[in-house]
Design a protein around this motif. Structure first.
Motif, PDB file in Angstrom:
ATOM      1  N   LEU A  74      10.783  42.622  -7.050  1.00 16.64           N
ATOM      2  CA  LEU A  74      11.605  41.460  -7.320  1.00 16.64           C
ATOM      3  C   LEU A  74      11.983  41.385  -8.784  1.00 16.64           C
ATOM      4  CD1 LEU A  74       9.972  38.791  -5.022  1.00 16.64           C
ATOM      5  CD2 LEU A  74      12.021  40.114  -4.639  1.00 16.64           C
ATOM      6  N   TYR A  76      11.797  39.797 -11.586  1.00 14.94           N
ATOM      7  CA  TYR A  76      11.166  38.895 -12.532  1.00 14.94           C
ATOM      8  C   TYR A  76       9.908  39.555 -13.064  1.00 14.94           C
ATOM      9  CZ  TYR A  76       8.664  37.998  -8.188  1.00 14.94           C
ATOM     10  OH  TYR A  76       7.991  38.149  -6.999  1.00 14.94           O
ATOM     11  N   ILE A 184      21.342  29.500  -9.066  1.00 15.74           N
ATOM     12  CA  ILE A 184      21.152  30.944  -9.082  1.00 15.74           C
ATOM     13  C   ILE A 184      22.464  31.597  -9.465  1.00 15.74           C
ATOM     14  CG2 ILE A 184      19.283  31.029  -7.385  1.00 15.74           C
ATOM     15  CD1 ILE A 184      21.401  31.751  -5.273  1.00 15.74           C
ATOM     16  N   ASN A 215      19.373  35.741 -10.392  1.00 15.19           N
ATOM     17  CA  ASN A 215      18.617  35.126 -11.479  1.00 15.19           C
ATOM     18  C   ASN A 215      18.459  33.639 -11.183  1.00 15.19           C
ATOM     19  OD1 ASN A 215      17.286  34.990 -13.960  1.00 15.19           O
ATOM     20  ND2 ASN A 215      19.158  34.411 -15.029  1.00 15.19           N
ATOM     21  N   LEU A 216      17.223  33.167 -11.174  1.00 14.89           N
ATOM     22  CA  LEU A 216      16.912  31.781 -10.826  1.00 14.89           C
ATOM     23  C   LEU A 216      16.822  30.922 -12.077  1.00 14.89           C
ATOM     24  CD1 LEU A 216      16.022  29.835  -8.496  1.00 14.89           C
ATOM     25  CD2 LEU A 216      13.682  30.474  -9.032  1.00 14.89           C
ATOM     26  N   ARG A 225      11.140  33.530  -4.425  1.00 12.74           N
ATOM     27  CA  ARG A 225      12.206  34.363  -4.988  1.00 12.74           C
ATOM     28  C   ARG A 225      12.816  35.301  -3.956  1.00 12.74           C
ATOM     29  NH1 ARG A 225       9.684  31.387  -9.073  1.00 12.74           N
ATOM     30  NH2 ARG A 225      10.474  31.993 -11.132  1.00 12.74           N
ATOM     31  N   GLY A 244      14.550  42.568  -3.326  1.00  7.61           N
ATOM     32  CA  GLY A 244      15.150  41.553  -4.177  1.00  7.61           C
ATOM     33  C   GLY A 244      16.399  42.017  -4.868  1.00  7.61           C
ATOM     34  N   MET A 262      19.117  32.353  -2.165  1.00  4.13           N
ATOM     35  CA  MET A 262      17.735  32.250  -2.626  1.00  4.13           C
ATOM     36  C   MET A 262      17.368  30.779  -2.715  1.00  4.13           C
ATOM     37  SD  MET A 262      16.006  33.456  -6.263  1.00  4.13           S
ATOM     38  CE  MET A 262      16.031  35.213  -5.914  1.00  4.13           C
TER      39      MET A 262
END
Length: 542
Positions: A74, A76, A184, A215-216, A225, A244, A262
């Motif tokens: 994912l 992040y 997002i 991108n959150l 996520r 992801g 998401m």
């Protein structure tokens, strides 16, 4: 064995942190992956793994990592979770050789103490060489006794019991309360700023993972996520979520919208599929020229691949009118008419016209506005002028001194016999007018020695001035109107009752509408637009 691996892994992470780009993708650049071939296994439920579909073309990684490599799937490097809940972490690992290997994880708190309950490992049973695998692990903060604070979650692959092969770590923050997501957007993992991406360009035949992800915002939102993607046209572009990241399979030339989802939110990115990775080179091709009254049409066409976009309307150009020919002269009471001809198509149109003395004022009300004719009349007759060269200020209040000056001009600006009996006449322009108005009885002071020329004139004062002015000019002022229909008639001052009743009967004042009800508003100030309208009505009745 676990503590030995922990020490080895921490040393590996320290070395990795010193090498630029270690945190970036570890996948081989020439790996060809079919998005639909990826499958997932649960590491804690079963230590088996499912490889890519047969036929996937993969090239082993060079150097030490051709043994095995472990990468966070994912997009992040920090997770945020509410205390007492569970967060899922997915891992992508590359197996370069067919060996019996162990995969596991352990967690350290902010004091670098291992959270004993939060660790596990087990063998990967006969993984296929030169293959990618996706697996996942649940971090149960309640079961692991993880309270609020900062943690590091370490994942590793080890050969047998001793030799550490590869690994990575994620920062995990446990919060006491939830943080809601705000939005997002598509972003590129290679961009440190994580700026929003609106367009992705690929060549036809491309079939692989991409560095693009969702991108959150904010980064510490306590939501899943898990990302999913859909294509607006699967016959042109197939999409999938590979741990992801956005995976693409470009089938045909064209432009496709990809929707990313998401945490209950969606966003879109445009994917251009052309002959190369530079995207389309589009030019507009007009298929129908617009006319004065009909819209045209155009399409965008790529000069490289021939892709043609949707047909887009070109607005009609509209007529180009000439200056017009007067067919009916205007009068003081009515607009004239002009015949206009379009210089392009020859169409004709008759429209009213008039010479507006307020055309130079940027705040002059339009012809259709109720105040336009009154202002027009007062400007033409010289009763009123602008506050400066470019403004009339129709909504500004009229002062007592200004109104008396206007009435003085309407009477022909006669010279007074003496000075006004008021001590507060500081400006020269209204002294003669107020002196004349006081002598004729048209104007009365607030007191015997003060006139307050700069105070806004109220609507009832305005009626009183006009009432006395009409008497001065010898007009019949005996008409009276029933004021009971005005809800606020009781607010009239005694001196103003007869003047206001006469002004309503004479059609000078019609009230101010509010939700279908007319009010006198006797204490409100009169605006310059209202003044001009009342003066026009009065003068036209002479």
């Amino acid at each position: 064995m676990k503590h030995r691996i922990t020490a080895l892994f921490l040393a590996l992470c320290l070395v990795a942190a010193m090498i630029p780009g270690v945190a970036a993708f570890g996948l081989p650049e020439n790996a060809q992956v079919s998005p639909s071939g990826l499958m997932t296994s649960r590491m804690l439920d079963s230590y088996g793994a499912t490889s890519l579909a047969p036929g996937a073309e993969l090239t082993p990684m060079a150097g030490p990592s051709d043994y095995a490599e472990l990468i966070p799937c994912l997009s992040y490097d920090q997770l945020t979770v509410v205390a007492g809940s569970t967060v899922e972490v997915q891992c992508l690992y590359w197996v370069g050789q067919t060996l019996t290997q162990n995969m596991g994880f352990f967690i350290l708190n902010s004091q670098d103490q291992e959270v004993e309950a939060a660790s596990d490992y087990g063998p990967l049973y006969q993984p296929q060489a030169n293959s990618y695998y996706i697996t996942s692990v649940d971090i149960d903060t309640k079961a692991f006794g993880m309270g609020q604070g900062n943690y590091k979650v370490y994942f590793y692959i080890a050969d047998g019991d001793d030799e550490l092969v590869d690994g990575f770590y994620l920062d995990l923050q446990v919060l006491g309360s939830a943080v809601a997501p705000k939005g997002i957007s598509f972003a590129d993992i290679r961009d440190e700023s994580m700026a929003s991406v609106s367009t992705i360009n690929v060549a036809k035949g491309y079939g692989d993972w991409t560095p693009y992800f969702l991108n959150l915002s904010p980064a510490n939102a306590t939501v899943s996520r898990a990302a999913s993607y859909t294509s607006s046209d699967a016959s042109v572009l197939e999409v999938a979520s590979w741990g992801g990241y956005l995976a693409l399979s470009a089938i045909q030339y064209g432009t496709v919208k990809v929707t990313g989802s998401m945490a209950g939110m969606t966003t879109q990115v445009t994917v251009n599929i052309c002959t190369d990775e530079n995207g389309h080179s589009l030019t507009d091709v007009v298929s129908k020229q617009p006319t004065c009254t009909e819209e045209g049409a155009k399409v965008s066409r790529c000069s490289k691949c021939g892709y043609t976009g949707a047909t887009v309307a070109i607005p009609a150009t509209g007529h180009t009118w000439n200056e017009g020919v007067v067919t009916k002269e205007e009068t003081p009471d009515a607009y004239g008419e002009k015949l206009y001809t379009c210089t392009v198509c020859g169409a004709t149109e008759t429209r009213p016209y008039h010479t507006c003395p307020g055309a130079g004022f940027v705040d002059m009300p339009k012809d259709t506005n109720w105040a336009h004719k009154g202002i027009d009349y007062c400007l033409k007759s010289g009763l009123m002028v602008g506050v400066d060269e470019t403004h009339f200020s129709p909504s500004t209040s009229v002062t007592r001194g200004q109104l008396v000056t206007i009435l003085w001009r309407q009477a022909g600006s006669p010279a007074p016999q003496g000075e006004a009996p008021f001590e507060d006449l500081s400006l020269k322009y209204y002294r003669q007018a107020i002196a004349w108005a006081a002598e004729t009885g048209i104007a009365k002071g607030i007191t015997e020695t003060t006139f307050r020329p700069n105070d806004p004139v109220t609507r009832e004062q305005f009626a009183a001035f006009m009432y006395r002015f009409a008497q001065f000019q010898g007009k019949d002022v005996t008409a009276r109107a029933d004021l009971s229909s005005f809800p606020d008639n009781g607010k009239l001052s005694n001196y103003a009752k007869d003047p206001v009743s006469w002004a309503v009967a004479a059609g000078l004042i019609s009230g101010v509408g509010d939700n279908g009800v007319s009010y006198l508003q006797p204490k409100s100030s009169a605006t310059r637009a209202q003044t001009a309208t009342i003066l026009m009505r009065y003068c036209k009745e002479q």
